[in-house]
Design a protein around this motif. Structure first.
Motif, PDB file in Angstrom:
ATOM      1  N   ILE A 124      40.956  51.622  38.978  1.00 50.71           N
ATOM      2  CA  ILE A 124      40.011  49.640  38.929  1.00 50.71           C
ATOM      3  C   ILE A 124      41.001  48.715  39.907  1.00 50.71           C
ATOM      4  O   ILE A 124      40.561  47.998  40.859  1.00 50.71           O
ATOM      5  N   VAL A 172      40.151  46.320  43.459  1.00 53.01           N
ATOM      6  CA  VAL A 172      40.519  45.177  43.486  1.00 53.01           C
ATOM      7  C   VAL A 172      41.318  44.745  44.799  1.00 53.01           C
ATOM      8  O   VAL A 172      41.069  43.771  45.023  1.00 53.01           O
ATOM      9  N   THR A 213      31.353  41.242  42.276  1.00 50.56           N
ATOM     10  CA  THR A 213      30.823  42.169  41.618  1.00 50.56           C
ATOM     11  C   THR A 213      30.717  43.150  41.331  1.00 50.56           C
ATOM     12  O   THR A 213      30.818  44.030  40.785  1.00 50.56           O
ATOM     13  N   VAL A 271      33.925  45.377  41.813  1.00 56.02           N
ATOM     14  CA  VAL A 271      34.200  46.051  40.812  1.00 56.02           C
ATOM     15  C   VAL A 271      33.734  47.052  39.941  1.00 56.02           C
ATOM     16  O   VAL A 271      33.959  48.220  39.328  1.00 56.02           O
TER      17      VAL A 271
END
Length: 347
Positions: free
Chosen positions: A13, A17, A75, A78
């Motif tokens: 993650i 990002v 979105t 992610v």
């Protein structure tokens, strides 16, 4: 069983990002700068167009679309990172649970009908605390009937126990004055069918009932924890094959744990019957409770679990179950919205 939700690769993650942030920075840095006069095709008398309300409204919509496009892309990015991180449920299952067998052994003689509902409610509370144990229910009076054999199908167990509670919810005294509900009486008689031996001089043969319950355990060659929860009032009438003491000896010799739950009306003999019931259970290393004891359920569960911990030393098993549904749904929705916004902006 203990279950926790977690990500097996949470660092992905962070990478996702970072990549999204780099993409945003690069996009901003490489955007087209202000146009030079040579790049622009001029149209005479058109300066007023930018002042029109319709033009301004379309520009607001365009900028909002661009912002939505960036937000949806972020979105989705992610969500993709979460998928790469592999969301799972991790549970620790103890194989000891599958080696516990419990037989619920219930007196359904006439003197107990008015008290059995409370005891069955206790049984239902016990079932809510079990996870993997096999459970059986047997009812007895002169003879014994198996309501359901050992099973770990808790849906069936709860359905059968609920049906038993409903059937046993009958006012025996209403038979004397004729105020009984015929439907409820038929339901009760149907439930206790098989527990009457045809004798008018015997009832509540507790020793025979206990031995019958002890014979319900299968897999005799398998190392398992076995327990009987015996509920009755010990109001013996007639001559049984086994006395209560002999029956307790029988189950103890087979390494079956005994839990006694006493319930019944207060009569001239009930004090002695209760005393005998308690002494037989406790002298055979069992647990004794009265049906209205609020500590009974927790104590019975603790006893069964502690016995199992001594008998078997099983290694807990960790089970990993992938749970990508939520992140996948977010990613799919983000992709669909992204296509929709991009199409609207193109128009």
């Amino acid at each position: 069983m203990v279950t926790e939700s977690l990500l097996l690769r949470p660092w992905t993650i962070v990478i996702a990002v970072v990549l999204l942030a780099v993409a945003v920075v690069l996009g901003y840095a490489t955007r087209r700068g202000p146009r030079t006069p040579s790049d622009v095709r001029w149209v005479a008398n058109s300066s007023y167009l930018t002042e029109l309300p319709s033009f301004r409204a379309r520009m607001v919509q365009y900028r909002a679309g661009l912002a939505a496009l960036v937000l949806v892309a972020l979105t989705g990015g992610v969500a993709a990172g979460v998928l790469l991180a592999r969301p799972v449920d991790r549970s620790t299952e103890n194989s000891e649970l599958a080696t516990r067998d419990i037989v619920l052994c219930l007196d359904v003689s006439g003197s107990m009908i008015g008290y059995d509902v409370e005891i069955v409610d206790r049984f239902l509370q016990l079932v809510d605390s079990f996870d993997g144990e096999r459970i059986a229910l047997a009812i007895w009076n002169q003879t014994t009937r198996t309501v359901f054999p050992l099973t770990d199908d808790y849906t069936l167990v709860k359905e059968e126990l609920t049906a038993a509670r409903d059937a046993l919810d009958f006012d025996v005294d209403s038979l004397d004055n004729g105020s009984y509900d015929p439907g409820k009486l038929d339901r009760l008689l149907k439930f206790i069918t098989g527990t009457e031996g045809g004798s008018d001089t015997s009832t509540s043969l507790i020793g025979d009932g206990l031995v019958s319950c002890g014979l319900l355990f299968d897999e005799a060659d398998t190392e398992r924890s076995r327990s009987i929860i015996l509920a009755g009032d010990n109001e013996l009438i007639g001559t049984p094959i086994f006395t209560l003491t002999e029956a307790a000896d029988f189950v103890t010799e087979r390494q079956i744990g005994l839990v006694g739950i006493y319930s019944g009306a207060s009569t001239a003999t009930s004090s002695q019957e209760k005393k005998e019931f308690r002494e037989v259970v406790t002298t055979h290393d069992g647990l004794y409770f009265e049906a209205n004891d609020p500590a009974a359920v927790d104590a019975i569960i603790d006893r069964i679990q502690s016995q199992q911990a001594v008998d078997l030393d099983a290694t807990p098993e960790v089970v990993i179950t992938d749970r990508p549904a939520a992140a996948l749904a977010v990613l799919a929705c983000a992709f669909a919205v992204l296509l929709l916004v991009a199409w609207r902006l193109k128009e």
